[in-house]
Motif scaffolding. Structure first.
Motif, PDB file in Angstrom:
ATOM      1  N   LEU A   1      19.884 -14.258  -5.706  1.00 27.84           N
ATOM      2  CA  LEU A   1      19.963 -15.214  -4.547  1.00 27.84           C
ATOM      3  C   LEU A   1      21.155 -14.682  -3.610  1.00 27.84           C
ATOM      4  CD1 LEU A   1      19.620 -18.531  -6.666  1.00 27.84           C
ATOM      5  CD2 LEU A   1      17.819 -17.233  -5.106  1.00 27.84           C
ATOM      6  N   SER A   2      20.882 -14.826  -2.248  1.00 28.82           N
ATOM      7  CA  SER A   2      21.517 -14.043  -1.101  1.00 28.82           C
ATOM      8  C   SER A   2      22.589 -14.972  -1.128  1.00 28.82           C
ATOM      9  CB  SER A   2      20.849 -14.287   0.122  1.00 28.82           C
ATOM     10  OG  SER A   2      19.747 -13.725   0.182  1.00 28.82           O
TER      11      SER A   2
ATOM     12  N   ARG B   1      24.302 -19.139  -5.573  1.00 28.76           N
ATOM     13  CA  ARG B   1      23.736 -18.505  -6.629  1.00 28.76           C
ATOM     14  C   ARG B   1      24.670 -19.247  -7.798  1.00 28.76           C
ATOM     15  NH1 ARG B   1      24.234 -13.786  -4.623  1.00 28.76           N
ATOM     16  NH2 ARG B   1      26.610 -13.581  -5.050  1.00 28.76           N
ATOM     17  N   ALA B   2      26.107 -19.433  -7.696  1.00 29.74           N
ATOM     18  CA  ALA B   2      26.893 -19.890  -8.517  1.00 29.74           C
ATOM     19  C   ALA B   2      26.358 -21.518  -8.796  1.00 29.74           C
ATOM     20  CB  ALA B   2      28.379 -20.121  -8.233  1.00 29.74           C
ATOM     21  N   PHE B   3      25.846 -22.180  -8.095  1.00 35.52           N
ATOM     22  CA  PHE B   3      25.169 -23.502  -8.186  1.00 35.52           C
ATOM     23  C   PHE B   3      24.032 -23.347  -9.086  1.00 35.52           C
ATOM     24  CE2 PHE B   3      22.068 -26.852  -7.221  1.00 35.52           C
ATOM     25  CZ  PHE B   3      22.767 -27.812  -6.997  1.00 35.52           C
TER      26      PHE B   3
ATOM     27  N   ALA C   1      31.403 -25.008  -8.568  1.00 36.32           N
ATOM     28  CA  ALA C   1      30.670 -24.559  -7.749  1.00 36.32           C
ATOM     29  C   ALA C   1      30.605 -25.539  -6.629  1.00 36.32           C
ATOM     30  CB  ALA C   1      29.072 -24.403  -7.942  1.00 36.32           C
ATOM     31  N   LEU C   2      30.876 -26.632  -6.611  1.00 34.61           N
ATOM     32  CA  LEU C   2      31.118 -27.492  -5.685  1.00 34.61           C
ATOM     33  C   LEU C   2      32.471 -27.926  -5.028  1.00 34.61           C
ATOM     34  CD1 LEU C   2      28.816 -30.391  -7.647  1.00 34.61           C
ATOM     35  CD2 LEU C   2      27.974 -28.816  -5.896  1.00 34.61           C
TER      36      LEU C   2
ATOM     37  N   GLY D   1      19.706 -17.898   2.491  1.00 42.14           N
ATOM     38  CA  GLY D   1      19.797 -18.409   1.101  1.00 42.14           C
ATOM     39  C   GLY D   1      20.349 -19.913   1.051  1.00 42.14           C
ATOM     40  N   LEU D   2      20.197 -20.520   2.058  1.00 44.83           N
ATOM     41  CA  LEU D   2      20.804 -21.794   2.128  1.00 44.83           C
ATOM     42  C   LEU D   2      19.531 -23.036   1.945  1.00 44.83           C
ATOM     43  CD1 LEU D   2      23.776 -22.018   4.967  1.00 44.83           C
ATOM     44  CD2 LEU D   2      23.959 -21.852   2.344  1.00 44.83           C
ATOM     45  N   THR D   3      18.510 -22.566   1.918  1.00 47.27           N
ATOM     46  CA  THR D   3      17.354 -22.972   1.834  1.00 47.27           C
ATOM     47  C   THR D   3      16.361 -22.406   0.698  1.00 47.27           C
ATOM     48  OG1 THR D   3      17.354 -24.092   3.861  1.00 47.27           O
ATOM     49  CG2 THR D   3      15.179 -24.328   2.651  1.00 47.27           C
TER      50      THR D   3
END
Length: 107
Positions: free
Chosen positions: A8-9, A14-16, A31-32, A71-73
């Protein structure tokens, strides 16, 4: 075809996804951002309650089909023990390398 999580970009996304798929609540929280928010099908939800019900107690898992917007969607097949499997869309807002908000719903 699915995208391996390690490909994942966006590092925060990716951590989520990695933490979600590992059912690792500590890594997920890391991750948040501290004030992270979320919505499900257009309605804001309590993040702690929603993640407990929809991810951790029901063994949620994402198989990412596609990504865009750097990578946000994501579009993913999401499954858990409560609802089974469904095609979902996830949109992320990242601040300082962590997820500040995510919006999910059926794709």
């Amino acid at each position: 075809m699915t995208i391996p999580v390690d490909r994942l970009s966006n590092a925060a996304v990716r951590a989520f996804v990695t933490a979600l798929n590992a059912n690792d609540e500590d890594a997920f929280r890391l991750a948040l951002t501290p004030a992270a928010t979320m919505s499900d099908d257009g309605s804001d939800r309590d993040l702690a309650q929603w993640t407990e019900k929809e991810i951790f107690s029901s063994r949620g898992h994402m198989e990412v089909e596609s990504e865009k917007d750097e990578g946000l969607t994501l579009v993913a097949r999401y499954r858990n023990d409560t609802w089974g499997e469904m095609r979902t869309k996830w949109q992320f807002t990242v601040e300082d390398g962590k997820v500040a908000r995510f919006d999910t719903g059926q794709a």
